[in-house]
Scaffold this motif. Structure first.
Motif, short mmCIF file in Angstrom:
data_model
loop_
_atom_site.label_atom_id
_atom_site.label_comp_id
_atom_site.label_asym_id
_atom_site.label_seq_id
_atom_site.Cartn_x
_atom_site.Cartn_y
_atom_site.Cartn_z
N GLN A 46 36.93 -6.14 48.34
CA GLN A 46 38.31 -6.52 48.05
C GLN A 46 38.32 -7.44 46.82
O GLN A 46 37.52 -8.37 46.74
CB GLN A 46 38.83 -7.29 49.27
N PHE A 47 39.23 -7.18 45.88
CA PHE A 47 39.34 -8.08 44.73
C PHE A 47 40.10 -9.34 45.14
O PHE A 47 41.06 -9.27 45.91
CB PHE A 47 40.08 -7.41 43.57
N SER A 48 39.69 -10.48 44.59
CA SER A 48 40.38 -11.72 44.98
C SER A 48 41.53 -12.06 44.03
O SER A 48 42.37 -12.90 44.36
CB SER A 48 39.38 -12.88 45.04
N SER A 49 41.58 -11.41 42.88
CA SER A 49 42.68 -11.68 41.95
C SER A 49 42.90 -10.47 41.05
O SER A 49 41.99 -9.67 40.85
CB SER A 49 42.34 -12.89 41.08
N PRO A 50 44.13 -10.36 40.52
CA PRO A 50 44.37 -9.28 39.55
C PRO A 50 43.39 -9.33 38.38
O PRO A 50 42.93 -8.29 37.91
CB PRO A 50 45.80 -9.56 39.07
N GLN A 51 43.06 -10.54 37.94
CA GLN A 51 42.11 -10.70 36.81
C GLN A 51 40.77 -10.06 37.14
O GLN A 51 40.18 -9.38 36.30
CB GLN A 51 41.89 -12.18 36.47
N GLU A 52 40.31 -10.30 38.38
CA GLU A 52 39.02 -9.75 38.78
C GLU A 52 39.08 -8.22 38.80
O GLU A 52 38.19 -7.53 38.32
CB GLU A 52 38.64 -10.29 40.17
N CYS A 53 40.20 -7.70 39.37
CA CYS A 53 40.40 -6.25 39.43
C CYS A 53 40.44 -5.66 38.03
O CYS A 53 39.75 -4.67 37.72
CB CYS A 53 41.70 -5.97 40.19
N LEU A 54 41.23 -6.29 37.16
CA LEU A 54 41.43 -5.78 35.80
C LEU A 54 40.18 -5.90 34.93
O LEU A 54 40.17 -5.41 33.81
CB LEU A 54 42.60 -6.52 35.14
N SER A 55 39.14 -6.54 35.45
CA SER A 55 37.92 -6.57 34.65
C SER A 55 36.79 -5.79 35.32
O SER A 55 35.66 -5.81 34.84
CB SER A 55 37.50 -8.02 34.35
N SER A 56 37.10 -5.07 36.41
CA SER A 56 36.04 -4.27 37.03
C SER A 56 35.96 -2.89 36.40
O SER A 56 36.98 -2.25 36.13
CB SER A 56 36.27 -4.17 38.54
N PRO A 57 34.74 -2.43 36.14
CA PRO A 57 34.56 -1.13 35.49
C PRO A 57 35.22 0.02 36.27
O PRO A 57 35.78 0.93 35.66
CB PRO A 57 33.04 -0.93 35.47
N GLU A 58 35.18 -0.04 37.61
CA GLU A 58 35.77 1.04 38.41
C GLU A 58 37.28 1.08 38.24
O GLU A 58 37.88 2.15 38.14
CB GLU A 58 35.45 0.86 39.90
N LEU A 60 38.94 -0.13 35.65
CA LEU A 60 39.23 0.30 34.28
C LEU A 60 39.12 1.82 34.17
O LEU A 60 39.89 2.45 33.44
CB LEU A 60 38.30 -0.41 33.28
N ASP A 61 38.21 2.40 34.96
CA ASP A 61 38.14 3.87 35.01
C ASP A 61 39.41 4.46 35.62
O ASP A 61 39.89 5.49 35.16
CB ASP A 61 36.93 4.34 35.83
N HIS A 62 39.94 3.80 36.65
CA HIS A 62 41.20 4.30 37.23
C HIS A 62 42.32 4.25 36.19
O HIS A 62 43.12 5.18 36.09
CB HIS A 62 41.61 3.53 38.50
N ILE A 63 42.34 3.17 35.41
CA ILE A 63 43.35 3.08 34.35
C ILE A 63 43.20 4.26 33.39
O ILE A 63 44.19 4.91 33.03
CB ILE A 63 43.23 1.73 33.59
N ARG A 64 41.96 4.55 33.02
CA ARG A 64 41.73 5.70 32.11
C ARG A 64 42.21 7.00 32.74
O ARG A 64 42.78 7.85 32.07
CB ARG A 64 40.25 5.82 31.75
N LYS A 65 41.98 7.14 34.06
CA LYS A 65 42.40 8.36 34.77
C LYS A 65 43.92 8.49 34.76
O LYS A 65 44.46 9.58 34.53
CB LYS A 65 41.91 8.35 36.22
N VAL A 66 44.62 7.38 35.00
CA VAL A 66 46.09 7.42 35.00
C VAL A 66 46.59 7.83 33.62
O VAL A 66 47.47 8.69 33.50
CB VAL A 66 46.67 6.03 35.39
N MET A 67 46.02 7.22 32.59
CA MET A 67 46.47 7.52 31.23
C MET A 67 46.18 8.99 30.87
O MET A 67 46.94 9.61 30.15
CB MET A 67 45.82 6.57 30.23
N LEU A 68 45.07 9.51 31.41
CA LEU A 68 44.74 10.92 31.16
C LEU A 68 45.75 11.86 31.81
O LEU A 68 46.10 12.90 31.24
CB LEU A 68 43.34 11.25 31.69
N VAL A 69 46.21 11.50 33.01
CA VAL A 69 47.21 12.34 33.69
C VAL A 69 48.51 12.33 32.87
O VAL A 69 49.13 13.39 32.66
CB VAL A 69 47.46 11.86 35.14
N ILE A 70 48.91 11.16 32.41
CA ILE A 70 50.12 11.09 31.59
C ILE A 70 49.93 11.88 30.30
O ILE A 70 50.82 12.63 29.87
CB ILE A 70 50.50 9.62 31.29
N ASP A 71 48.76 11.75 29.73
CA ASP A 71 48.46 12.49 28.50
C ASP A 71 48.55 14.01 28.74
O ASP A 71 49.08 14.75 27.92
CB ASP A 71 47.06 12.11 28.00
N ALA A 72 48.05 14.43 29.90
CA ALA A 72 48.12 15.87 30.24
C ALA A 72 49.57 16.31 30.37
O ALA A 72 49.94 17.39 29.90
CB ALA A 72 47.35 16.13 31.54
#
Ligand code: HEM
Length: 148
Positions: A46-58, A60-72
């Motif tokens: 479990q992430f303890s803060s948004p900052q911690e979440c927003l700096s985790s590689p996994e 950041l990969d989800h962010i890339r996946k979301v942007m890819l779906v929008i791009d598609a």
């Protein structure tokens, strides 16, 4: 159509740096609804803060996946039905991890927020309208994967 041209024109400015813009989107999402943090768990952690979440590689990969779906969706503007089955399955996966339909609309608000941040006054009411329509179509397709 003009609507499609407006979407492509605005996406061009964002898609050059999807991660940076996706971070703006999800930072806003956690500001609006910090409870969503608990849905993102990698290795049962479990992430303890948004900052911690927003700096985790996994994440950041989800962010890339979301942007890819929008791009598609932007790439397939004339032919959204070809994404229908993919999006339906994607909806299923999100229901399985505990996402609610409401949270998808919150993501849509944050998408508009991010576009406005990025484009400033160039983000016209017509563009907002066009994006709202496109994102609604994506969410609608994802909702077909939802079981009551
Ligand atoms: C996967 C959560 C919104 C696209 C996932 C996963 C989680 C998750 C927990 C599995 C782990 C991972 O791959 O990182 C959420 C939450 C959301 C959200 C809580 C909103 C509140 C979205 C949106 C899109 C999206 C709006 C695209 C428009 C994806 C994709 C995957 C994914 C493409 C990978 C699916 C696969 O492995 O086949 N999401 N998500 N997500 N999400 Fe999301």
């Amino acid at each position: 159509s003009t609507e499609q041209a407006l979407i492509r024109e605005s996406w061009q400015k964002v898609s050059g740096n999807p991660l940076q813009h996706g971070i703006i989107l999800f930072t806003r999402l956690f500001d609006l609804d910090p409870d969503l943090l608990s849905l993102f768990q990698y290795n049962c952690r479990q992430f303890s803060s948004p900052q911690e979440c927003l700096s985790s590689p996994e994440f950041l990969d989800h962010i890339r996946k979301v942007m890819l779906v929008i791009d598609a969706a932007v790439t397939q503007l004339e032919n959204l039905p070809c994404l229908e089955e993919y999006l339906c399955n994607l909806g299923k996966k999100h229901q399985a991890v505990g996402v609610k339909m409401d949270s998808f609309s919150a993501v849509g608000d944050c998408l508009l927020y991010m576009l406005e941040k990025c484009l400033g006054t160039a983000f016209s009411p017509d563009m907002r309208e066009a994006w709202t329509r496109l994102y609604d179509a994506v969410v609608k397709a994802m909702s077909r994967g939802w079981e009551a």
